[in-house]
Design a protein around this motif. Structure first.
Motif, PDB file in Angstrom:
ATOM      1  N   TYR A 104      80.003  29.310  23.654  1.00 20.10           N
ATOM      2  CA  TYR A 104      80.276  29.404  25.086  1.00 20.10           C
ATOM      3  C   TYR A 104      79.871  30.772  25.625  1.00 20.10           C
ATOM      4  O   TYR A 104      79.324  30.880  26.725  1.00 20.10           O
ATOM      5  CB  TYR A 104      81.770  29.157  25.319  1.00 20.10           C
ATOM      6  CG  TYR A 104      82.172  29.084  26.770  1.00 20.10           C
ATOM      7  CD1 TYR A 104      81.904  27.962  27.538  1.00 20.10           C
ATOM      8  CD2 TYR A 104      82.825  30.157  27.371  1.00 20.10           C
ATOM      9  CE1 TYR A 104      82.277  27.892  28.872  1.00 20.10           C
ATOM     10  CE2 TYR A 104      83.203  30.106  28.701  1.00 20.10           C
ATOM     11  CZ  TYR A 104      82.925  28.966  29.450  1.00 20.10           C
ATOM     12  OH  TYR A 104      83.293  28.907  30.759  1.00 20.10           O
ATOM     13  N   LEU A 111      77.326  32.031  28.894  1.00 16.00           N
ATOM     14  CA  LEU A 111      77.674  33.028  29.905  1.00 16.00           C
ATOM     15  C   LEU A 111      76.693  34.192  29.895  1.00 16.00           C
ATOM     16  O   LEU A 111      76.262  34.681  30.947  1.00 16.00           O
ATOM     17  CB  LEU A 111      79.099  33.544  29.654  1.00 16.00           C
ATOM     18  CG  LEU A 111      80.235  32.526  29.852  1.00 16.00           C
ATOM     19  CD1 LEU A 111      81.573  33.154  29.465  1.00 16.00           C
ATOM     20  CD2 LEU A 111      80.282  32.042  31.295  1.00 16.00           C
ATOM     21  N   THR A 147      80.817  25.422  33.803  1.00 16.64           N
ATOM     22  CA  THR A 147      80.397  26.819  33.952  1.00 16.64           C
ATOM     23  C   THR A 147      78.984  26.914  34.501  1.00 16.64           C
ATOM     24  O   THR A 147      78.702  27.711  35.407  1.00 16.64           O
ATOM     25  CB  THR A 147      80.480  27.545  32.601  1.00 16.64           C
ATOM     26  OG1 THR A 147      81.822  27.464  32.099  1.00 16.64           O
ATOM     27  CG2 THR A 147      80.089  29.006  32.745  1.00 16.64           C
ATOM     28  N   LYS A 163      81.032  23.916  29.247  1.00 17.61           N
ATOM     29  CA  LYS A 163      79.712  24.515  29.493  1.00 17.61           C
ATOM     30  C   LYS A 163      79.091  23.953  30.772  1.00 17.61           C
ATOM     31  O   LYS A 163      78.487  24.685  31.563  1.00 17.61           O
ATOM     32  CB  LYS A 163      78.792  24.252  28.306  1.00 17.61           C
ATOM     33  CG  LYS A 163      79.123  25.076  27.060  1.00 17.61           C
ATOM     34  CD  LYS A 163      78.134  24.763  25.949  1.00 17.61           C
ATOM     35  CE  LYS A 163      78.375  25.609  24.712  1.00 17.61           C
ATOM     36  NZ  LYS A 163      77.399  25.307  23.633  1.00 17.61           N
ATOM     37  N   ALA A 198      77.809  28.505  38.018  1.00 14.65           N
ATOM     38  CA  ALA A 198      76.878  29.632  37.970  1.00 14.65           C
ATOM     39  C   ALA A 198      75.606  29.334  38.763  1.00 14.65           C
ATOM     40  O   ALA A 198      75.104  30.198  39.487  1.00 14.65           O
ATOM     41  CB  ALA A 198      76.533  29.948  36.519  1.00 14.65           C
TER      42      ALA A 198
END
Length: 231
Positions: A58, A62, A12, A9, A16
């Motif tokens: 998860y 996203l 990511t 996480k 992001a």
């Protein structure tokens, strides 16, 4: 398993957020508008809660990042298509000082006091309101200053004059209230200040919006608008 999920996480979210920064454009902290600042706080809260919440899968992270990125990009495009939205979203610049005179209404609109204005002026190497032709309070909280033409004088070195002691003006009255600590700093008292005001035709301290003192320039003051202006 939890550790691997948290790591995934975090990676990511890092990628992001970097991507969102690239897409939305680079901004220094000093350039952030109030909306940008609040938006960054909400995004950090959203990502933080999603990363360490076991029930937040998860896919939820996203999804949250994708929705937030979509909203941010959509807002940027809407503002480009409808420029009139820029003011309600980001705020408008406001002139707080004109020709050495402080605009009381602008100060109230922006919830400013003279000590805050003094700090912002000093950041621009301006130490007295008298030197200012225009001072504009920007939406990001900074102050843009245009000095009076006579404030940009040649240096004493250029004129080949002897050095002169440097003294910083002291705020003695702020919005009708006497600054007792400042009086003590210059080794004066309330009686001295009242006598100085009477010389200027001022009877009551509460009628004075702003007053500053320096040994070289003396007393510079501005009356509240309902009482007129004295300098």
């Amino acid at each position: 398993m939890d550790y691997w999920l948290i790591a995934a996480k975090l990676v990511t979210a890092f990628i992001a957020l970097w991507l969102m920064t690239r897409l939305l454009g680079k901004k220094e902290i000093s350039q952030l508008t109030p909306f940008d600042f609040i938006s960054s706080l909400m995004l950090s809260e959203l990502v933080g809660n999603t990363i360490y919440d076991r029930e937040a899968h998860y896919a939820m992270l996203l999804y949250a990042l994708a929705v937030w990125m979509g909203l941010s990009l959509a807002l940027e495009k809407i503002v480009q298509l409808l420029p009139w939205l820029s003011v309600p979203l980001s705020g408008r610049p406001d002139i707080v000082i004109r020709d050495g005179s402080v605009d009381e209404r602008a100060m109230k609109r922006n919830k400013l006091d003279m000590h805050q204005i003094g700090m912002l002026l000093r950041e621009q190497s301006v130490f007295s309101v008298k030197e200012v032709a225009y001072a504009i309070f920007e939406p990001n909280g900074s102050l843009s200053v245009m000095k009076k033409p006579n404030a940009d004088t040649p240096t004493r070195e250029e004129l080949r004059l002897p050095d002169k002691p440097i003294e910083m003006p002291v705020i003695l009255i702020d919005q009708g209230y006497m600054e007792r600590d400042a009086l003590q700093e210059i080794e004066r008292d309330e009686t001295w200040l009242k006598a100085l005001l009477q010389e200027q035709g001022v009877e009551r301290i509460r009628d004075v919006y702003y007053a500053e003192w320096s040994e070289a320039e003396g007393l510079h003051l501005q009356m509240k608008k309902r009482c007129g202006t004295v300098t």
